[in-house]
Design a protein around this motif. Sequence first.
Motif, mmCIF file in Angstrom:
data_model
loop_
_atom_site.group_PDB
_atom_site.id
_atom_site.type_symbol
_atom_site.label_atom_id
_atom_site.label_comp_id
_atom_site.label_asym_id
_atom_site.label_seq_id
_atom_site.Cartn_x
_atom_site.Cartn_y
_atom_site.Cartn_z
ATOM 1 N N LEU A 1 -57.666 -55.694 -31.540
ATOM 2 C CA LEU A 1 -56.790 -55.532 -30.390
ATOM 3 C C LEU A 1 -55.534 -56.364 -30.619
ATOM 4 O O LEU A 1 -55.525 -57.252 -31.472
ATOM 5 N N VAL B 1 -57.790 -62.613 -28.704
ATOM 6 C CA VAL B 1 -58.340 -63.958 -28.530
ATOM 7 C C VAL B 1 -59.199 -64.067 -27.266
ATOM 8 O O VAL B 1 -60.056 -64.927 -27.170
ATOM 9 N N LYS B 2 -58.961 -63.164 -26.301
ATOM 10 C CA LYS B 2 -59.843 -63.124 -25.135
ATOM 11 C C LYS B 2 -61.175 -62.488 -25.511
ATOM 12 O O LYS B 2 -62.235 -62.908 -25.053
ATOM 13 N N ALA B 3 -61.104 -61.439 -26.309
ATOM 14 C CA ALA B 3 -62.266 -60.580 -26.525
ATOM 15 C C ALA B 3 -63.206 -61.096 -27.597
ATOM 16 O O ALA B 3 -64.399 -60.817 -27.557
ATOM 17 N N CYS B 4 -62.673 -61.847 -28.562
ATOM 18 C CA CYS B 4 -63.509 -62.282 -29.683
ATOM 19 C C CYS B 4 -64.481 -63.363 -29.207
ATOM 20 O O CYS B 4 -64.070 -64.374 -28.653
ATOM 21 N N ILE B 5 -65.777 -63.136 -29.454
ATOM 22 C CA ILE B 5 -66.782 -64.110 -29.002
ATOM 23 C C ILE B 5 -67.140 -65.073 -30.133
ATOM 24 O O ILE B 5 -67.985 -65.943 -29.980
ATOM 25 N N LYS B 6 -66.478 -64.905 -31.283
ATOM 26 C CA LYS B 6 -66.618 -65.842 -32.400
ATOM 27 C C LYS B 6 -68.011 -65.824 -33.010
ATOM 28 O O LYS B 6 -68.544 -66.868 -33.395
ATOM 29 N N THR C 1 -68.171 -56.952 -28.941
ATOM 30 C CA THR C 1 -67.377 -57.106 -27.720
ATOM 31 C C THR C 1 -66.261 -56.078 -27.589
ATOM 32 O O THR C 1 -65.683 -55.940 -26.522
ATOM 33 N N GLY C 2 -65.939 -55.393 -28.682
ATOM 34 C CA GLY C 2 -64.800 -54.487 -28.646
ATOM 35 C C GLY C 2 -63.498 -55.157 -29.029
ATOM 36 O O GLY C 2 -62.435 -54.561 -28.907
ATOM 37 N N ALA C 3 -63.564 -56.412 -29.511
ATOM 38 C CA ALA C 3 -62.363 -57.074 -30.014
ATOM 39 C C ALA C 3 -61.821 -56.307 -31.218
ATOM 40 O O ALA C 3 -60.618 -56.245 -31.450
#
Lengths: 260, 272
Positions: free
Chosen positions: B52, B58-63, B113-115
């Motif tokens: 994205l 950076v919101k979507a990535c859960i690392k 997550t869809g990142a």
Amino acid sequence: MKNSKYLILRRLVQLGLLFLFIGGNVYGWKVLEGNYSTAWVFESFHLSDPYAVLQMLATFYMPLSEVLIGALILFFFYALIGGRVFCSWICPINIITDFASYLQRKFNIAPLMKTKEVSRNIRYYVLVLGLILSSLFGIAAFELINPITVLHRALIFGVGFSSSIVLIIFLFDLLILEHGYCGHICPVGAFYAATGRFRALKVFHDKDNCTLCMKCKIVCPEPQVLGLIGKETAKIKTAECTNCARCIDVCDDDALKFKI
Amino acid sequence: MSKEEDEMATRRKALTDIVKGAGYLALGGLTWGGYVKEAKATEFALRPPGALPEKDFVKACIKCGLCVEHCPYDTLLLSEHGDKKVIGTPYFDARTIPCYMCVDIPCVPVCPTGALDVMSLTSIDEETQEEKLDINMSKMGVAVVDPDNCVAFWGIQCDVCYRACPLMDEAISLVYEKNERTGKHAFLKPEVHREICTGCGLCEKACITEEASIIVLPHEIVTGKVGAHYIKGWDKNDENRLRKEKELEKKGDEMKSTLDYLNNTDDLFNEE
């Protein structure tokens, strides 16, 4: 080794899970891939940290159902069954803070502050603050500093400077605040403590067997939950109890055990 | 102490406690918030395919690192302290290991997550009408040539980037120009076509100069914005862009009310 049944079992579970995660990255094992933010189990479903997903939702990002379902599974598992078993049976930071606490007892090291002198509720404020900051800055705020995942990533993807967080927490617990990180600050544990009141697995105390030796209170990382010792035959209600079972281990009088 | 005094003292203490608590929260919030802001203000990062836009990524990535684990070339890395990226997020350094453009794109569908957005890399097969993954749709970045240090611009024949490109003659083409200095040779200058370049970085990896003279940069960095002042009179579709910008402006109209108020002189001379 006597009186350490649960302790050994816990360490085996903690290290075993880490081993599977590391194997997942290095050798491509398909049992557990990812890390404690989100684990992919047998490449069929996900288990996600509910607090991490909550922070993501606070940034107004709607993730795919994979992590949402993964977070719900864990949320219900801990809320209805295990309570804070994540803290004592899974989280690798627990090994470090337990070790600091062991050294304090063994060598009589007095930290700057005893656990009683500092509020145990700080962690709940950290929990809420993490969500507010995530929302304000558009990024999962606690995940930027979460030592659990920092350590986990360092172990799985290669040890770098980030892993110094382990030493920081160890020294903080050892020298500054007794039971400091897990007992006072960590919002992940606070999340499970706040939601685990109706868990099935609880430690049960039998007043009639108790000889008031207080060994349990000495080893307990959350000693405030043991208020009923010698007073009441009951289960420990508050979910601040991590179900670590160290009290059961050290009790010589059969006054403590797990009960469902 | 009388009962009244006692009550006052408790009340006073309760009030002080509330203020104290707010102080602690502010202390924690400002310190932590400052760190978050700093940790987010990072250098650019080349993200995995299908990522994205950076702000949402950076919101979507859960690392979780699943994309990194599934990259067969060890291209993807998880950032650490000191990498000048948001900590724990995946990125790659094209000069070290570029993206080798796997046709099955193993890194993207594993993202929980869809990142990394599978749909942005999915096209419909014209013959079978089935959805299929298409790595050539990825927009990881854009290759940019440094004409001062690229030896092809000096008149030396190189064309390494052109041949390394998985979309040869589409994403990078060679422009022939007469070399006036020698009078008998041609320049073979590489030219990047931005709308096709995927940002895989194979050109950057292959570049023969000491530091790469063709480097991949994220779209956010190399993309400008014309604004509503200019319009292509020869392009009917450009009218739509203008309309969109106008709509956005309208939405912001309420913000201008203070200025309108100051400029509005109608009421000024209307004294009764």
